[in-house]
Write an enzyme that holds these catalytic residues in place. Structure first.
Site, PDB file in Angstrom:
ATOM      1  N   GLY A 187       0.827  -1.199   0.000  1.00 44.56           N
ATOM      2  CA  GLY A 187       0.000   0.000   0.000  1.00 44.56           C
ATOM      3  C   GLY A 187       0.860   1.247   0.000  1.00 44.56           C
ATOM      4  O   GLY A 187       1.686   1.434   0.887  1.00 44.56           O
ATOM      5  N   PHE A 203      -0.622   7.315   2.343  1.00 37.21           N
ATOM      6  CA  PHE A 203       0.190   8.193   3.183  1.00 37.21           C
ATOM      7  C   PHE A 203       1.091   7.398   4.128  1.00 37.21           C
ATOM      8  O   PHE A 203       2.263   7.706   4.290  1.00 37.21           O
ATOM      9  CB  PHE A 203      -0.724   9.119   3.993  1.00 37.21           C
ATOM     10  CG  PHE A 203      -1.442  10.127   3.147  1.00 37.21           C
ATOM     11  CD1 PHE A 203      -0.741  11.183   2.583  1.00 37.21           C
ATOM     12  CD2 PHE A 203      -2.803  10.030   2.906  1.00 37.21           C
ATOM     13  CE1 PHE A 203      -1.390  12.121   1.792  1.00 37.21           C
ATOM     14  CE2 PHE A 203      -3.465  10.966   2.122  1.00 37.21           C
ATOM     15  CZ  PHE A 203      -2.752  12.014   1.564  1.00 37.21           C
ATOM     16  N   GLU A 223     -18.139  18.234   2.512  1.00 38.34           N
ATOM     17  CA  GLU A 223     -17.466  18.793   1.345  1.00 38.34           C
ATOM     18  C   GLU A 223     -18.190  18.435   0.051  1.00 38.34           C
ATOM     19  O   GLU A 223     -18.347  19.273  -0.842  1.00 38.34           O
ATOM     20  CB  GLU A 223     -16.000  18.311   1.324  1.00 38.34           C
ATOM     21  CG  GLU A 223     -15.194  18.985   2.440  1.00 38.34           C
ATOM     22  CD  GLU A 223     -13.796  18.408   2.662  1.00 38.34           C
ATOM     23  OE1 GLU A 223     -12.996  19.095   3.329  1.00 38.34           O
ATOM     24  OE2 GLU A 223     -13.505  17.293   2.190  1.00 38.34           O
ATOM     25  N   ASP A 263      -5.220   3.410   8.333  1.00 38.93           N
ATOM     26  CA  ASP A 263      -6.635   3.088   8.512  1.00 38.93           C
ATOM     27  C   ASP A 263      -6.880   1.611   8.767  1.00 38.93           C
ATOM     28  O   ASP A 263      -7.971   1.226   9.210  1.00 38.93           O
ATOM     29  CB  ASP A 263      -7.431   3.494   7.259  1.00 38.93           C
ATOM     30  CG  ASP A 263      -7.555   5.003   7.132  1.00 38.93           C
ATOM     31  OD1 ASP A 263      -7.054   5.711   8.010  1.00 38.93           O
ATOM     32  OD2 ASP A 263      -8.168   5.454   6.149  1.00 38.93           O
TER      33      ASP A 263
END
Lengths: 421, 421
Positions: free
Chosen positions: B12, B15, B171, B300
């Site tokens: 992965g 970030f 948003e 996450d």
């Protein structure tokens, strides 16, 4: 007796369709534009999306936004299924639309000269979705080569064949060479992208037949220096999952790109009209369809002869625009009760093609340019013709950036990498 | 005896994964990054792709390009199928890869709280392909409303439901309101996009629960002024092709966007490790997996507790980055024969969310901003954290352009419009 406002339907919002609509902006007409896409695509730069230099949105713009200020024009995103010329009705996937005048500006698709079974192995480049598909295929080939252990598999993955030596083929070959030699040069650990083999195959005796022979020679030499193997007088005889056959020779290649021929969209079939071998509708001197004075076919979908040369009008943007302007004016005049009378006359402005960094050929009548200055001319002309100040700015910036850094800003593989190699 | 260089695999390149690799840049290690995508995606701006403000390539960058200068890192585009922790082998669609250290930074997907059958009707927003899919759906809804004759069908097409009042939901709702009220206002002839109904549904008692209550109130008032109907304390009980049910109330809507919950990727399942209710792997104080000191789960995908508050570390980019830096340093130390000893400590930097033109909320410890200055702060922070000078420049330009012209540069519908409404 009430005055009925004439209904004009324009199918296709490419260069020809948009110019038709614009030419009708002062006409007392109800103009409807029908396109299955929501955007106008600037096809001359499509190869730059396919080669990760530009993003799709930088060369495409919503049709309804382009025409937002033209209050007599309505844009509908529908797919045309056919035309009933007798009842003067257009048939779409949402129903029937009656018209008083119909303009079919439906363009062309790539043609495999009767070998439609080659299509899955050798995609062509006509729409935004084609471009992102080819971009994905090119980038995935390098990714898979990095994973592959077998040198033969790696060689096949790093072989790129471009079929067709016209402007699109030359531009694609030059751009793929740049990706392999410069953009990706330092990004891999197990393969050296500079070893990629890029082969440009052309059936005729020289590249860019629309240009003078010395410009073709220049293009050939420049491409060869950039690492492209140019094969002229060479026909593709088979195209399959493994690569291509060029007569007796077999070329194992994971990526084959088709830039060899086009076939007009089915406008002639919808109308039951006569078409030439490339599927283009044969039209009258005013671009109307024989027997249907209120139905016009323009752009790549029409077979039109250049009165000066006796040869067919080429399938390029300026030709489509000229036809659009002409037909829009003809319809506007007829609505106003006048008749322009004059037949369509094509005026050839010139030809441009780029090969890569600082290399392009330009021919405008007797004016010819090549190399560095040709490249600048090509770039400025294309930025100028783009739609929207924002796109002009972003494309110019992207090019400047790529020029300085050797990078490409849109190296995105979208959708899952589950296609077979 | 030859010295074997330790093999570190990072799965992965979000970030967390990227920070892990960077923290290993001076380590005597052979680092391999495995990702099924070729690009790192800047998820905080994904909603701007979904709402046609930015192009995908502007918030995504090739992983191998980001890491090109780190010579001990190899990037492979492969799909992970599982892990054999006993044999210390990673299993991918291309075969097996042995490792000495493994870092799983595989992120999260949206979760429908056990109603996976809602997924086709209420897409979530986690990847570039999700964003272009939602963009297509929003733009097609307006296109179909322009074609529809039946006012009831039009109303359904022009109803947009966003489920979830966290940052993404707020948003999205603000951006869709802007599209309808400003961007598209003049582009249609038969419908008025300003009549579109945008409904933001939140199960809790207020929007943005991570923020102080007065900021939640500000967001609610600002969204309402922008034309968004905010429904708090409201649960979605059914989701189908026609719309949503909110308890007794049915809302006919062609577009439902899911921003309500996430489920960790299957890292815990691969490892046979213990997970919490949201699928996050329970990890030790050094983020390693119980019983497997050389296997780490971060970002996450991991359930980590904030030592200061006793509450879970939130699933946001700065948290993933901190875990990546920590784990990279732990592995580097162990390779060098040292032991850092210190457990992971999360440091909460703050929260940001934007609502639309000149409206955002910012909370950094005791420092709070909202409105015009909050909006500037939000924009500058996001441009700063983007990868690549080129992207920073183009995103800043696109935002400035949109601000001045009320336009959005990427209103592209890609792929054929053949999905059901």
């Amino acid at each position: 007796m009430s005055v009925k406002i004439p209904r004009v339907i324009v199918v296709g919002a490419g260069f020809g369709g948009l110019e038709t609509v614009r030419a009708l902006r002062h006409a007392a007409a109800d103009v409807t534009v029908v396109d299955r896409q929501n955007h106008h695509c600037f096809q001359p730069l499509l190869y730059q999306v396919a080669t990760a230099a530009l993003s799709p949105a930088e060369i495409a713009w919503p049709i309804r936004h382009i025409l937002r200020a033209q209050k007599n024009a309505t844009v509908l995103m529908e797919e045309v299924l056919g035309v009933d010329p007798a009842r003067k009705v257009l048939i779409t996937n949402f129903g029937e639309m009656p018209f008083d005048y119909l303009v079919l500006a439906t363009g062309a698709m790539h043609s495999y000269f009767g070998h439609d079974d080659w299509a899955p192995f050798a995609p062509g480049l006509k729409r935004i979705d084609d471009a992102t598909r080819i971009r994905r295929q090119i980038l995935i080939a390098f990714e898979k080569a990095e994973i592959a252990q077998d040198p033969e598999v790696q060689r096949r993955l790093l072989t790129f064949v471009i079929v067709g030596g016209g402007a699109t083929g030359v531009e694609m070959a030059g751009a793929i060479a740049e990706i392999a030699r410069q953009t990706l040069a330092m990004d891999f650990r197990r393969i050296d992208p500079r070893n990629a083999r890029i082969v440009l195959v052309e059936a005729g005796s020289r590249l860019l037949p629309a240009f003078p022979p010395e410009q073709s020679d220049y293009v050939r030499v420049t491409l060869s220096k950039a690492g492209v193997t140019v094969m002229t007088d060479t026909m593709v005889t088979t195209c399959d999952a493994g690569g291509v056959e060029l007569g007796p020779q077999r070329l194992q290649a994971a990526t084959v790109i088709w830039a060899a021929g086009v076939m007009a969209s089915p406008a002639a079939k919808w109308l039951g009209a006569e078409a030439d071998r490339a599927g283009r509708t044969r039209v009258n001197a005013d671009l109307s369809v024989p027997g249907h004075p209120d139905i016009f076919v323009i752009g790549d979908a029409a077979a039109v002869t250049n009165n000066n040369t006796g040869r067919p009008v080429p399938g390029i943007a300026p030709a489509a625009k000229q036809m659009g302007q002409y037909v829009g004016a003809v319809i506007a005049a007829r609505i106003a009760g006048r008749d322009t009378g004059k037949p369509f006359r094509y005026r050839h402005l010139g030809d441009l093609a780029t090969i890569g960094r600082r290399a392009a050929v330009v021919q405008l009548g007797r004016f010819r340019l090549r190399g560095y200055f040709g490249w600048w001319f090509w770039g400025i002309a294309h930025v100028y013709f783009l739609i929207g100040t924002r796109n002009r700015f972003i494309v110019a910036f992207s090019w400047l950036w790529s020029y300085l850094t050797f990078q490409r800003g849109a190296r995105l593989i979208t959708r899952a990498p589950d296609e077979p190699t």
